[in-house]
Design a protein around this motif. Structure first.
Motif, short mmCIF file in Angstrom:
data_model
loop_
_atom_site.label_atom_id
_atom_site.label_comp_id
_atom_site.label_asym_id
_atom_site.label_seq_id
_atom_site.Cartn_x
_atom_site.Cartn_y
_atom_site.Cartn_z
N ASN A 96 0.74 -1.12 -0.50
CA ASN A 96 0.09 0.04 -0.58
C ASN A 96 1.00 1.28 0.20
O ASN A 96 0.50 2.22 0.71
CB ASN A 96 -0.72 0.17 0.92
CG ASN A 96 -2.32 0.94 0.79
OD1 ASN A 96 -2.31 0.76 -0.29
ND2 ASN A 96 -2.75 1.81 1.94
N LYS A 97 2.39 1.10 -0.86
CA LYS A 97 2.94 2.50 -0.51
C LYS A 97 3.04 2.76 -2.72
O LYS A 97 3.14 2.06 -3.55
CB LYS A 97 3.99 2.36 -0.19
CG LYS A 97 3.71 1.94 1.39
CD LYS A 97 5.85 1.37 2.10
CE LYS A 97 6.78 2.40 1.72
NZ LYS A 97 7.84 2.47 1.88
N MET A 98 3.51 3.58 -2.61
CA MET A 98 3.95 4.58 -4.01
C MET A 98 2.89 4.35 -4.89
O MET A 98 3.12 3.47 -6.19
CB MET A 98 5.35 3.92 -4.01
CG MET A 98 6.07 4.62 -3.49
SD MET A 98 6.52 6.23 -2.31
CE MET A 98 6.81 7.06 -4.24
N LEU A 99 1.14 3.74 -4.94
CA LEU A 99 0.60 3.33 -5.40
C LEU A 99 -0.01 4.34 -6.95
O LEU A 99 -0.34 3.58 -7.69
CB LEU A 99 -1.09 3.86 -5.20
CG LEU A 99 -0.93 3.12 -3.30
CD1 LEU A 99 -2.20 3.62 -2.68
CD2 LEU A 99 -1.19 1.62 -3.42
N ASN A 100 -0.05 5.01 -6.54
CA ASN A 100 0.21 6.31 -8.75
C ASN A 100 0.89 5.80 -9.00
O ASN A 100 0.89 5.10 -10.89
CB ASN A 100 0.17 7.60 -8.19
CG ASN A 100 -1.63 7.92 -7.76
OD1 ASN A 100 -2.35 8.37 -8.64
ND2 ASN A 100 -1.15 8.04 -6.41
N VAL A 101 2.48 5.63 -9.25
CA VAL A 101 3.60 4.95 -9.43
C VAL A 101 3.41 3.42 -10.07
O VAL A 101 3.40 3.66 -10.92
CB VAL A 101 5.02 4.92 -8.27
CG1 VAL A 101 6.11 4.55 -9.29
CG2 VAL A 101 5.42 7.18 -8.79
N ALA A 102 2.90 3.46 -8.74
CA ALA A 102 2.44 1.32 -9.72
C ALA A 102 1.71 1.66 -10.13
O ALA A 102 1.73 0.58 -11.36
CB ALA A 102 2.07 0.44 -7.94
N GLU A 103 0.84 2.41 -10.51
CA GLU A 103 -0.33 2.52 -10.97
C GLU A 103 0.31 2.30 -12.76
O GLU A 103 -0.06 1.64 -13.36
CB GLU A 103 -1.49 3.02 -10.71
CG GLU A 103 -2.31 3.55 -12.08
CD GLU A 103 -3.53 1.98 -12.34
OE1 GLU A 103 -4.56 2.49 -12.52
OE2 GLU A 103 -3.61 1.77 -11.40
N ILE A 104 1.23 3.64 -12.40
CA ILE A 104 2.06 3.44 -14.05
C ILE A 104 2.72 2.06 -14.86
O ILE A 104 2.60 1.60 -15.46
CB ILE A 104 2.83 4.90 -14.25
CG1 ILE A 104 2.05 6.20 -13.97
CG2 ILE A 104 3.74 4.68 -14.98
CD1 ILE A 104 2.76 7.04 -13.99
N ILE A 105 3.15 1.67 -13.39
CA ILE A 105 3.79 0.42 -13.80
C ILE A 105 3.53 -0.94 -14.31
O ILE A 105 3.72 -1.56 -15.81
CB ILE A 105 5.26 0.25 -12.87
CG1 ILE A 105 5.82 0.76 -11.85
CG2 ILE A 105 5.67 -1.52 -12.98
CD1 ILE A 105 6.46 1.79 -13.49
N LYS A 106 1.98 -0.27 -13.80
CA LYS A 106 0.81 -1.66 -14.52
C LYS A 106 -0.04 -1.40 -15.31
O LYS A 106 -0.32 -2.66 -16.33
CB LYS A 106 -0.51 -1.46 -13.72
CG LYS A 106 0.30 -2.28 -11.69
CD LYS A 106 -0.45 -1.88 -10.43
CE LYS A 106 -1.94 -3.07 -10.74
NZ LYS A 106 -2.80 -2.89 -9.65
#
Length: 326
Positions: free
Chosen positions: A179-189
Motif C-alpha cells: 500500500n505504498k507509491m500507489l500512483n507510481v505503481a499504477e503507471i507500472i501496471k
C-alpha cells in the motif's frame, strides 16, 4: 509486405485482413491507450518522504534501467522489427507498439521529475549510461536487432519485454503490495499491461516463422535461443545482486525473474527453462502484477486509474487461432 506496383503507392486497407491477430491486437492496444500525464504521481510524495534512503535508491535505479531499455525498444527494437513485417497491418501494429514504448520511457521521467531534484535525476541517468550489467544487456539485445535474423530479432524483443524488464518491475509491485507509491505503481501496471500484449503478439509472429523452418533449422534456432537466455540470465543475476543485495531482496527477485523467463519462452512457443512457477513468487508481488488497474477518468484526470484502463491485456486464448495450422 503487399506487392507494390511500379508508380503506385499502396494505401493500407483494414477491410482486407491477412491475419486476424493484427486487427485484434491493434484494437486491444488502442482500447488501452494511456498517458502518464493523467496519473497523479504527486499524490505519492508523502509515501516517498517516508521511504527509507535504501529503498529510494533502488527505486530510482530500477527506473533508470527501465528507461534505458524502453528507449532501446522505441528507438531501435521496433524500427528493426518493422523491416521484417509481412503486411501493412503488422507494420501499423508495430508503429503503435513503438509509440507506446516511447510513452513508457517518458513516464519514468515524469516519476523522476515528481520525486527527485535535478541533481538526483542526473545521477540516475549517469549511472544508467555507465552501469556494466545494464549496458551489457542493452547492447547485447541491440546487436541482435541490427545483425540478427528476423526470427532472432523477435526472440530478443520477447526476452527483453517479458523477462529483462522484470528485475525493475519487482520494486514498484512490491511497494503497491504494501500500500505504498500507489500512483507510481499504477503507471507500472499500465506498462506491464502493454508489455503483456507486445510480448504475446511478437511471440505469435515468431511462432509463425518458426513453424515454417525445417526440423534442423528449428533445432539450431532453439539452441541459440536457450543459450541467449542463459547468457542474459547470468548477467541479470549480477545486475540483481548489484541492485538488491543492500536491502535483502535478491533471492526473491531472482525467483520472479526465472518465472518471467519461462513466460517469455512460452510466448515463443517453447518449453520453460526453470522450475519456478507462480506459486514460488512472492505473493505480494504476484498480487501487484495483476494487469487490472484502478479507475482514472481519462478525460478529466480525476481519480486514480483509467476508465479505459479497465481493458485487460490479451490472454493466451486470445491468440488461439490455429497457429499449429500455419
Amino acid at each position: 509486405m503487399e506487392h507494390i506496383q511500379k508508380n503506385s503507392y499502396v494505401a493500407i486497407n483494414w477491410n482486407n485482413i491477412e491475419d486476424e491477430l493484427d486487427k485484434a491486437t491493434w484494437e486491444k492496444l488502442t482500447q488501452q491507450f494511456w498517458l502518464d500525464t493523467r496519473v497523479p504521481i504527486s499524490n505519492d510524495l508523502r509515501n516517498w518522504r517516508d521511504t527509507s534512503a535504501e529503498e529510494k535508491k533502488v527505486l530510482n535505479l530500477v527506473f533508470g534501467g527501465l528507461t534505458t531499455l524502453d528507449t532501446l525498444q522505441s528507438q531501435d527494437g521496433m524500427a528493426e522489427l518493422k523491416k521484417d513485417a509481412v503486411n501493412q497491418k503488422e507494420e501499423a501494429v508495430l508503429n503503435n507498439i513503438q509509440f507506446m514504448e516511447s510513452v513508457h520511457a517518458k513516464s519514468y521521467s515524469s516519476i523522476f521529475e515528481t520525486l527527485n531534484d535535478k541533481a538526483e535525476i542526473e545521477a540516475v541517468f549517469e549511472w544508467a549510461d555507465n552501469d556494466e550489467y545494464l549496458q551489457y544487456k542493452a547492447q547485447r539485445i541491440n546487436d541482435i536487432y541490427h545483425n540478427g535474423t528476423p526470427l532472432q530479432k523477435k526472440v530478443a524483443s520477447v526476452f527483453l519485454e517479458t523477462f529483462l524488464f522484470y528485475s525493475g518491475f519487482y520494486t514498484p509491485l512490491y511497494f503497491v503490495g504494501h500500500n505504498k507509491m500507489l500512483n507510481v505503481a499504477e503507471i507500472i501496471k499500465l506498462i506491464i499491461r502493454d508489455e503483456s500484449v507486445h510480448g504475446t503478439y511478437i511471440g505469435y509472429k515468431f511462432q509463425i516463422g518458426f513453424n515454417q523452418l525445417s526440423e534442423d533449422e528449428q533445432s539450431e534456432l532453439q539452441s541459440w535461443m536457450y543459450d541467449l537466455l542463459f547468457e542474459l540470465y547470468e548477467n541479470e543475476e549480477k545486475f540483481t545482486h548489484e541492485l538488491y543485495d543492500e536491502i535483502g531482496w535478491t533471492d526473491s527477485v531472482m525467483t520472479f525473474l526465472r518465472y518471467n523467463a519461462n513466460k517469455a519462452l512460452m510466448n515463443l512457443g517453447q518449453e520453460p527453462m526453470f522450475p519456478d512457477g507462480a506459486e514460488d513468487v512472492n505473493p505480494v508481488v504476484m498480487n501487484g502484477i495483476s494487469t487490472s488497474t484502478a479507475n482514472h477518468d481519462f478525460f478529466s484526470g480525476v481519480g486514480n486509474g483509467y476508465l479505459i484502463g479497465e481493458v485487460e491485456a490479451m490472454a493466451d486464448d486470445d491468440y488461439d487461432i490455429g497457429l499449429d495450422k500455419q
